[in-house]
Scaffold this active site. Structure first.
Site, PDB file in Angstrom:
ATOM      1  N   GLU A  54      21.717   9.045  12.221  1.00 43.07           N
ATOM      2  CA  GLU A  54      22.677   7.999  12.549  1.00 43.07           C
ATOM      3  C   GLU A  54      22.109   6.613  12.233  1.00 43.07           C
ATOM      4  O   GLU A  54      22.791   5.764  11.642  1.00 43.07           O
ATOM      5  CB  GLU A  54      23.043   8.051  14.034  1.00 43.07           C
ATOM      6  CG  GLU A  54      23.583   9.384  14.501  1.00 43.07           C
ATOM      7  CD  GLU A  54      22.512  10.312  15.047  1.00 43.07           C
ATOM      8  OE1 GLU A  54      22.745  10.921  16.102  1.00 43.07           O
ATOM      9  OE2 GLU A  54      21.427  10.405  14.428  1.00 43.07           O
ATOM     10  N   CYS A  78      21.036  11.736  20.097  1.00 42.86           N
ATOM     11  CA  CYS A  78      20.055  11.886  21.175  1.00 42.86           C
ATOM     12  C   CYS A  78      20.155  10.723  22.155  1.00 42.86           C
ATOM     13  O   CYS A  78      20.665   9.641  21.830  1.00 42.86           O
ATOM     14  CB  CYS A  78      18.649  11.997  20.601  1.00 42.86           C
ATOM     15  SG  CYS A  78      18.048  10.481  19.822  1.00 42.86           S
ATOM     16  N   ARG A 186      11.746  41.218   5.031  1.00 44.24           N
ATOM     17  CA  ARG A 186      10.741  40.223   4.654  1.00 44.24           C
ATOM     18  C   ARG A 186      11.396  39.000   4.018  1.00 44.24           C
ATOM     19  O   ARG A 186      11.032  37.854   4.298  1.00 44.24           O
ATOM     20  CB  ARG A 186       9.761  40.816   3.638  1.00 44.24           C
ATOM     21  CG  ARG A 186       8.683  41.713   4.167  1.00 44.24           C
ATOM     22  CD  ARG A 186       7.758  42.078   3.012  1.00 44.24           C
ATOM     23  NE  ARG A 186       6.736  43.035   3.379  1.00 44.24           N
ATOM     24  CZ  ARG A 186       5.807  43.482   2.534  1.00 44.24           C
ATOM     25  NH1 ARG A 186       5.801  43.055   1.276  1.00 44.24           N
ATOM     26  NH2 ARG A 186       4.907  44.351   2.943  1.00 44.24           N
ATOM     27  N   THR A 198      -6.616  43.927   7.210  1.00 43.06           N
ATOM     28  CA  THR A 198      -5.592  44.599   6.418  1.00 43.06           C
ATOM     29  C   THR A 198      -5.584  44.082   4.989  1.00 43.06           C
ATOM     30  O   THR A 198      -5.426  44.847   4.037  1.00 43.06           O
ATOM     31  CB  THR A 198      -4.209  44.383   7.059  1.00 43.06           C
ATOM     32  OG1 THR A 198      -4.177  45.065   8.314  1.00 43.06           O
ATOM     33  CG2 THR A 198      -3.094  44.925   6.178  1.00 43.06           C
ATOM     34  N   ARG A 209      10.264  42.426  -2.305  1.00 41.73           N
ATOM     35  CA  ARG A 209      10.707  42.966  -3.599  1.00 41.73           C
ATOM     36  C   ARG A 209      12.027  43.709  -3.465  1.00 41.73           C
ATOM     37  O   ARG A 209      12.260  44.423  -2.487  1.00 41.73           O
ATOM     38  CB  ARG A 209       9.646  43.906  -4.172  1.00 41.73           C
ATOM     39  CG  ARG A 209       8.314  43.219  -4.449  1.00 41.73           C
ATOM     40  CD  ARG A 209       7.318  44.163  -5.108  1.00 41.73           C
ATOM     41  NE  ARG A 209       6.968  45.293  -4.263  1.00 41.73           N
ATOM     42  CZ  ARG A 209       6.084  45.251  -3.277  1.00 41.73           C
ATOM     43  NH1 ARG A 209       5.457  44.124  -2.981  1.00 41.73           N
ATOM     44  NH2 ARG A 209       5.813  46.329  -2.566  1.00 41.73           N
ATOM     45  N   GLU A 268       3.108  41.736   9.725  1.00 43.76           N
ATOM     46  CA  GLU A 268       2.939  42.994   8.994  1.00 43.76           C
ATOM     47  C   GLU A 268       1.735  43.802   9.479  1.00 43.76           C
ATOM     48  O   GLU A 268       1.598  44.962   9.131  1.00 43.76           O
ATOM     49  CB  GLU A 268       2.780  42.707   7.500  1.00 43.76           C
ATOM     50  CG  GLU A 268       4.091  42.475   6.779  1.00 43.76           C
ATOM     51  CD  GLU A 268       4.772  43.786   6.384  1.00 43.76           C
ATOM     52  OE1 GLU A 268       4.132  44.840   6.466  1.00 43.76           O
ATOM     53  OE2 GLU A 268       5.937  43.734   5.993  1.00 43.76           O
ATOM     54  N   ALA A 276      -2.497  42.442  19.170  1.00 45.59           N
ATOM     55  CA  ALA A 276      -2.865  41.164  19.789  1.00 45.59           C
ATOM     56  C   ALA A 276      -1.627  40.329  20.100  1.00 45.59           C
ATOM     57  O   ALA A 276      -1.538  39.710  21.161  1.00 45.59           O
ATOM     58  CB  ALA A 276      -3.812  40.392  18.866  1.00 45.59           C
TER      59      ALA A 276
END
Length: 339
Positions: A54, A78, A186, A198, A209, A268, A276
């Site tokens: 604004e 706001c 994904r 990993t 993909r 993943e 965790a």
């Protein structure tokens, strides 16, 4: 009721909003209309610390040029002072006669702009193109509601709960339909997260993909952990620049991702990282792809999540059971998740 000119201005405001960066702050657009319904100024929020939409629009007008005008804004103006002043006060000072906005501001501090405008004698109309406004700001609204990005944890497992064979091999537990579903999901995420263990063991590309081609939208790859990565790892070929976090402070990582506008996070794995996130109560949705096979051995899909007794078990609500070829996807929500 909003006029045709105001509705057209709102559509323009939603378009302008997308020019601003996605971040912890909302993308907002604004259009100022003259008393006759002509566009006399436009603006949008360009990022933290910059004028709100604004005020940006008003800055393009000479003094008193907005008096008697209509301000069309995609988010309720706001009503608090942060890095910038309250937009509601700026509109009052500018002398606008009417304010039209799409959706209410959900913030405890920021809300109340419409009430302030009405108290100043300004005509206010909310909810104009609200569905479109919510669609634009849905990721940001999720972050506001949760206080962090929305987190989905995904894993694939055998019927007996294993994510890999004893030698570590895991390609493929599930079939082609399940794998395609994973890649589609994904592509809907902002970030895809793995641990260094990993990444080193499996060398995943972390792309989304569609068969042999990439989806147009790719999540930003995020790696958590302190182990060094090979410069030959596939992740360095990802269309998006990887983000590396040499820390195990998961809350701090999510905080940084929110600041970067990465509001939908897809975990993943592997099992240590997924566990965790679960143990720290940072998971909003689980995707468990279950294959009708038995593997046995020590490679569990989930490890220690802080459950020391049956009374402390983590209860889930099953949202969906989806057959995918010979596999089944279980979509679940932890009952402790905040919504």
């Amino acid at each position: 009721m909003a006029t045709p000119a105001e509705i057209a201005a709102m559509r323009r405001g939603l378009e302008l909003a997308t020019r601003g960066p996605a971040s912890r702050n909302p993308q907002v657009g604004a259009v100022i209309l003259s008393a006759s319904g002509d566009v006399i100024a436009e603006g949008w929020h360009r990022g933290a610390g910059t004028p709100h939409a604004e005020v940006d629009a008003l800055s393009h007008l000479p003094a008193d040029a907005a008096r008697g005008a209509t301000a069309v804004v995609t988010l309720e103006p706001c009503n608090h002072t942060g890095r910038t002043g309250p937009c509601a006060e700026a509109l009052v000072t500018a002398g606008v006669a009417r304010v039209v906005y799409a959706i209410d501001d959900p913030g405890d501090r920021e809300a109340g702009g419409a009430r302030r405008l009405r108290s100043a004698g300004i005509d206010v109309e909310g909810g104009v193109l609200a569905d479109e406004g919510h669609a634009l700001l849905d990721p940001w609204l999720t972050v506001r509601r949760l206080g962090r990005p929305h987190v989905t944890v995904k894993w694939a497992q055998s019927l007996d709960g294993r994510a890999a064979a004893a030698d570590g091999s895991s390609q493929w537990i599930t079939g082609a339909q399940a794998r395609h579903d994973v890649h589609r999901r994904r592509s809907e995420a902002d970030a895809i997260v793995v641990g260094t263990g990993t990444l080193i063991a499996d060398d995943p590309a972390l792309t989304a993909r569609n068969g042999d081609t990439l989806f147009a939208r790719q999540p930003v790859p995020v790696v958590i952990g302190t182990r060094p990565l090979s410069r030959d790892a596939k992740i360095w070929q990802h269309p998006q620049e990887p983000l590396l976090f040499a820390t195990y402070d998961l809350a701090a990582v999510l905080d940084e991702l929110a600041d970067r506008g990465l509001h939908r996070v897809f975990i993943e794995g592997g099992p240590t990282l997924a566990s965790a996130f679960l143990a720290q109560g940072l998971v909003d949705r689980l995707l468990a792809y279950i294959a009708p096979t038995l593997i046995g051995g020590p490679r569990h899909a989930i490890t220690d999540i802080g459950v020391a007794s049956i009374g402390a078990q983590m209860r889930l609500t099953i949202d969906q059971l989806l057959p995918l070829g010979g596999d089944v996807l279980v979509v679940a929500t932890p009952e402790s998740a905040v919504h």
